[in-house]
Design a protein around this motif. Structure first.
Motif, short mmCIF file in Angstrom:
data_model
loop_
_atom_site.label_atom_id
_atom_site.label_comp_id
_atom_site.label_asym_id
_atom_site.label_seq_id
_atom_site.Cartn_x
_atom_site.Cartn_y
_atom_site.Cartn_z
N LEU A 140 0.84 -1.20 0.00
CA LEU A 140 0.00 0.00 0.00
C LEU A 140 0.87 1.25 0.00
N THR A 141 0.49 2.21 -0.82
CA THR A 141 1.13 3.52 -0.84
C THR A 141 0.09 4.59 -0.52
N PHE A 142 0.54 5.71 -0.02
CA PHE A 142 -0.39 6.82 0.23
C PHE A 142 0.32 8.14 -0.02
N LEU A 143 -0.47 9.13 -0.42
CA LEU A 143 0.02 10.49 -0.65
C LEU A 143 -0.91 11.45 0.08
N GLU A 144 -0.34 12.44 0.71
CA GLU A 144 -1.14 13.40 1.47
C GLU A 144 -1.55 14.58 0.60
N GLY A 145 -2.63 15.26 0.99
CA GLY A 145 -3.08 16.45 0.30
C GLY A 145 -4.08 16.20 -0.82
N PHE A 146 -4.81 15.08 -0.76
CA PHE A 146 -5.82 14.76 -1.78
C PHE A 146 -7.20 14.70 -1.12
N ARG A 147 -8.07 15.60 -1.51
CA ARG A 147 -9.42 15.62 -0.94
C ARG A 147 -10.40 14.74 -1.70
N GLN A 148 -10.15 14.58 -2.99
CA GLN A 148 -11.03 13.74 -3.79
C GLN A 148 -10.25 13.14 -4.96
N LEU A 149 -10.85 12.15 -5.57
CA LEU A 149 -10.19 11.47 -6.67
C LEU A 149 -10.29 12.26 -7.98
N ALA A 150 -9.22 12.27 -8.72
CA ALA A 150 -9.22 12.83 -10.08
C ALA A 150 -9.85 11.79 -11.02
N PRO A 151 -10.00 12.09 -12.31
CA PRO A 151 -10.50 11.09 -13.25
C PRO A 151 -9.66 9.81 -13.21
N LYS A 152 -10.28 8.67 -13.52
CA LYS A 152 -9.62 7.37 -13.37
C LYS A 152 -8.30 7.27 -14.13
N ASP A 153 -8.26 7.69 -15.37
CA ASP A 153 -7.03 7.60 -16.17
C ASP A 153 -5.92 8.45 -15.58
N THR A 154 -6.28 9.62 -15.09
CA THR A 154 -5.28 10.53 -14.51
C THR A 154 -4.67 9.94 -13.25
N VAL A 155 -5.50 9.31 -12.41
CA VAL A 155 -5.01 8.72 -11.17
C VAL A 155 -4.00 7.61 -11.45
N LEU A 156 -4.32 6.74 -12.40
CA LEU A 156 -3.42 5.63 -12.72
C LEU A 156 -2.08 6.13 -13.26
N SER A 172 3.46 -2.38 -21.28
CA SER A 172 3.38 -3.68 -21.96
C SER A 172 2.01 -4.34 -21.84
N ALA A 173 1.04 -3.60 -21.30
CA ALA A 173 -0.27 -4.21 -21.01
C ALA A 173 -1.01 -4.62 -22.27
N GLU A 174 -1.56 -5.82 -22.23
CA GLU A 174 -2.45 -6.28 -23.28
C GLU A 174 -3.87 -5.79 -23.05
N ASN A 175 -4.18 -5.54 -21.77
CA ASN A 175 -5.53 -5.10 -21.43
C ASN A 175 -5.50 -4.36 -20.09
N VAL A 176 -6.17 -3.22 -20.02
CA VAL A 176 -6.30 -2.46 -18.79
C VAL A 176 -7.79 -2.18 -18.55
N LYS A 177 -8.30 -2.68 -17.43
CA LYS A 177 -9.70 -2.46 -17.07
C LYS A 177 -9.76 -1.48 -15.90
N SER A 178 -10.77 -0.65 -15.90
CA SER A 178 -10.97 0.27 -14.78
C SER A 178 -12.46 0.43 -14.52
N GLU A 179 -12.80 0.58 -13.26
CA GLU A 179 -14.20 0.79 -12.88
C GLU A 179 -14.27 1.55 -11.58
N GLU A 180 -15.42 2.10 -11.31
CA GLU A 180 -15.66 2.83 -10.06
C GLU A 180 -16.68 2.06 -9.24
N ARG A 181 -16.42 1.91 -7.97
CA ARG A 181 -17.38 1.24 -7.09
C ARG A 181 -17.47 2.00 -5.77
N LYS A 182 -18.54 1.75 -5.03
CA LYS A 182 -18.76 2.38 -3.74
C LYS A 182 -18.95 1.30 -2.68
N ASP A 183 -18.45 1.58 -1.47
CA ASP A 183 -18.66 0.64 -0.38
C ASP A 183 -19.98 0.93 0.32
#
Length: 242
Positions: A140-156, A172-183
């Motif tokens: 796990l990594t963490f960075l301080e000073g983020f109040r909300q998530l940026a767009p998915k592609d930008t975050v990655l 080298s990725a053959e496939n990259v999947k991304s999705e948004e979910r809520k707990d």
């Protein structure tokens, strides 16, 4: 002079000397036959129920109850301490009470000590690996000073800036999947799955307490194919707390 006998005299004499015929033997009284009394259906049902209950009780007493130690995972509590406060919690601190995130660790995996330099350069807070294949790991990594998530592609892409292995995997990725979910609390998580050349990666990213947390599960392709169920489990177990 001849004696004259009357027939009556002969008869009388004969009658008096003849014994009466014997009486036939009296048979013993018949004995009462022995009756086999068969149990009723209700009695059979009661007997069957009693035997079944006895067998069940014996089984319960002889089989030990399941133990929490039999679980193939244990829960890790992460504190997300900054580089400046690295080691400040001390060995006697209650990590559960001060935890900011949790995730499952497979039984038998080893914890890799995170250095102060790692914390300062890429924000690594915790890491575990499979001793049989050290490149099969979660961290796990963490960075301080983020109040909300940026767009998915930008975050990655931003995560890859400080992670050379992630850069190579994406390139080298053959496939990259991304999705948004809520707990269950409505907190948003970005979920990524990267199928790269010779390796596989699962990533969960979220914001909480003015921090951005990213949980990684990486494995070479052979280990991914073998341990996919376990790796997906530990990927889905990550969440922030508090």
């Amino acid at each position: 002079m001849a004696a004259i006998f009357s027939p009556s005299a002969l008869l009388s004499s004969s009658s008096s000397t003849t014994s009466p015929p014997p009486k036939p033997p009296v048979p013993p009284p018949p004995t009462k036959p022995h009756l086999n009394i068969l149990p009723t259906k209700a009695q059979l049902t009661k007997l069957t129920t009693t035997l079944a209950a006895t067998a069940l009780a014996t089984t319960i007493l002889t089989i030990p109850p399941p133990s929490l130690a039999d679980s193939p995972y244990y829960l890790y509590y992460g504190t997300a301490a900054s580089a400046a406060n690295y080691g400040g919690y001390g060995g006697n601190s209650d990590k559960k009470a001060s935890a900011e995130y949790i995730y499952d660790v497979p039984d038998g995996w080893k914890e890799r000590a995170v250095t102060k330099i790692q914390k300062g350069t890429n924000g690594t807070d915790s890491e575990f690996y499979n001793p049989k294949k050290k490149t099969e790991k979660e961290y796990l990594t963490f960075l301080e000073g983020f109040r909300q998530l940026a767009p998915k592609d930008t975050v990655l892409n931003n995560l890859a800036l400080s992670d050379v292995d992630l850069q190579d995997l994406i390139a080298s990725a053959e496939n990259v999947k991304s999705e948004e979910r809520k707990d269950e609390k409505g907190q948003v998580y970005y979920v990524y799955e990267i199928d790269g050349l010779g390796a596989h990666s699962l990533i969960s990213v979220t914001c909480a307490k003015n921090k951005l947390y990213a949980h990684f599960v990486n494995a070479p392709t052979p280990e991914w194919n073998r341990d996919q169920e376990t790796l997906r489990h530990i990927h889905e177990s990550f969440k922030t707390v508090g």
